[in-house]
Design a protein around this motif. Structure first.
Motif, mmCIF file in Angstrom:
data_model
loop_
_atom_site.group_PDB
_atom_site.id
_atom_site.type_symbol
_atom_site.label_atom_id
_atom_site.label_comp_id
_atom_site.label_asym_id
_atom_site.label_seq_id
_atom_site.Cartn_x
_atom_site.Cartn_y
_atom_site.Cartn_z
ATOM 1 N N THR A 45 0.831 -1.209 0.000
ATOM 2 C CA THR A 45 0.000 0.000 0.000
ATOM 3 C C THR A 45 0.862 1.254 0.000
ATOM 4 O O THR A 45 0.618 2.185 -0.772
ATOM 5 N N ASP A 49 1.031 4.038 -2.965
ATOM 6 C CA ASP A 49 0.620 5.406 -2.655
ATOM 7 C C ASP A 49 1.730 6.428 -2.916
ATOM 8 O O ASP A 49 1.447 7.578 -3.236
ATOM 9 N N GLN A 54 -0.510 9.908 -2.832
ATOM 10 C CA GLN A 54 -1.680 9.639 -1.998
ATOM 11 C C GLN A 54 -1.186 9.496 -0.563
ATOM 12 O O GLN A 54 -0.174 8.866 -0.314
ATOM 13 N N ASN A 55 -1.914 10.066 0.339
ATOM 14 C CA ASN A 55 -1.453 10.071 1.721
ATOM 15 C C ASN A 55 -2.385 9.342 2.676
ATOM 16 O O ASN A 55 -2.347 9.605 3.872
ATOM 17 N N GLU A 56 -3.212 8.449 2.151
ATOM 18 C CA GLU A 56 -4.139 7.757 3.038
ATOM 19 C C GLU A 56 -3.389 7.015 4.141
ATOM 20 O O GLU A 56 -3.581 7.279 5.310
ATOM 21 N N LEU A 57 -2.509 6.110 3.765
ATOM 22 C CA LEU A 57 -1.756 5.371 4.783
ATOM 23 C C LEU A 57 -0.548 6.180 5.259
ATOM 24 O O LEU A 57 -0.216 6.161 6.441
ATOM 25 N N TRP A 58 0.109 6.902 4.359
ATOM 26 C CA TRP A 58 1.242 7.736 4.769
ATOM 27 C C TRP A 58 0.809 8.805 5.764
ATOM 28 O O TRP A 58 1.619 9.290 6.545
ATOM 29 N N GLY A 59 -0.468 9.173 5.756
ATOM 30 C CA GLY A 59 -0.980 10.176 6.682
ATOM 31 C C GLY A 59 -1.384 9.616 8.036
ATOM 32 O O GLY A 59 -1.818 10.362 8.916
ATOM 33 N N HIS A 60 -1.242 8.302 8.216
ATOM 34 C CA HIS A 60 -1.564 7.665 9.496
ATOM 35 C C HIS A 60 -0.693 8.268 10.599
ATOM 36 O O HIS A 60 0.456 8.660 10.370
ATOM 37 N N LYS A 64 2.940 9.648 9.551
ATOM 38 C CA LYS A 64 2.905 10.989 8.975
ATOM 39 C C LYS A 64 4.188 11.791 9.190
ATOM 40 O O LYS A 64 4.458 12.742 8.462
#
Length: 83
Positions: A45, A49, A54-60, A64
């Motif tokens: 993932t 990303d 895309q920061n969906e998981l990177w933004g966790h 982050k």
């Protein structure tokens, strides 16, 4: 964050622009259990990303803090790593 500073301080100055340090803020197991994915699924993932910004998981919360390194990684590696 102390581990990050420790690692960064041990990178030779002539390599600093070519070495990227990313990781989980605490323990990888906490991330795995928090998002209920295997380590392989997490890696897949994150890799997918990365070039798409895309920061969906990177933004966790546990990932982050890698934002600055990601800003360096994508332009440097996108051409040959993320094709």
């Amino acid at each position: 964050m102390d581990r990050l500073v420790y690692v960064q301080n041990h990178i030779p100055s002539d390599l600093k622009d070519r070495v990227f340090v990313i990781g989980v803020l605490s323990e990888p197991e906490k991330l795995r259990s928090n998002i209920n994915k295997s380590f392989e699924e997490i890696g897949d993932t994150l890799a997918q990303d990365c070039p798409e910004n895309q920061n969906e998981l990177w933004g966790h919360e546990l990932l982050k803090h890698n934002k600055a390194e990601l800003a360096r990684i994508v332009p440097s590696l996108k051409q040959f790593l993320f094709n």
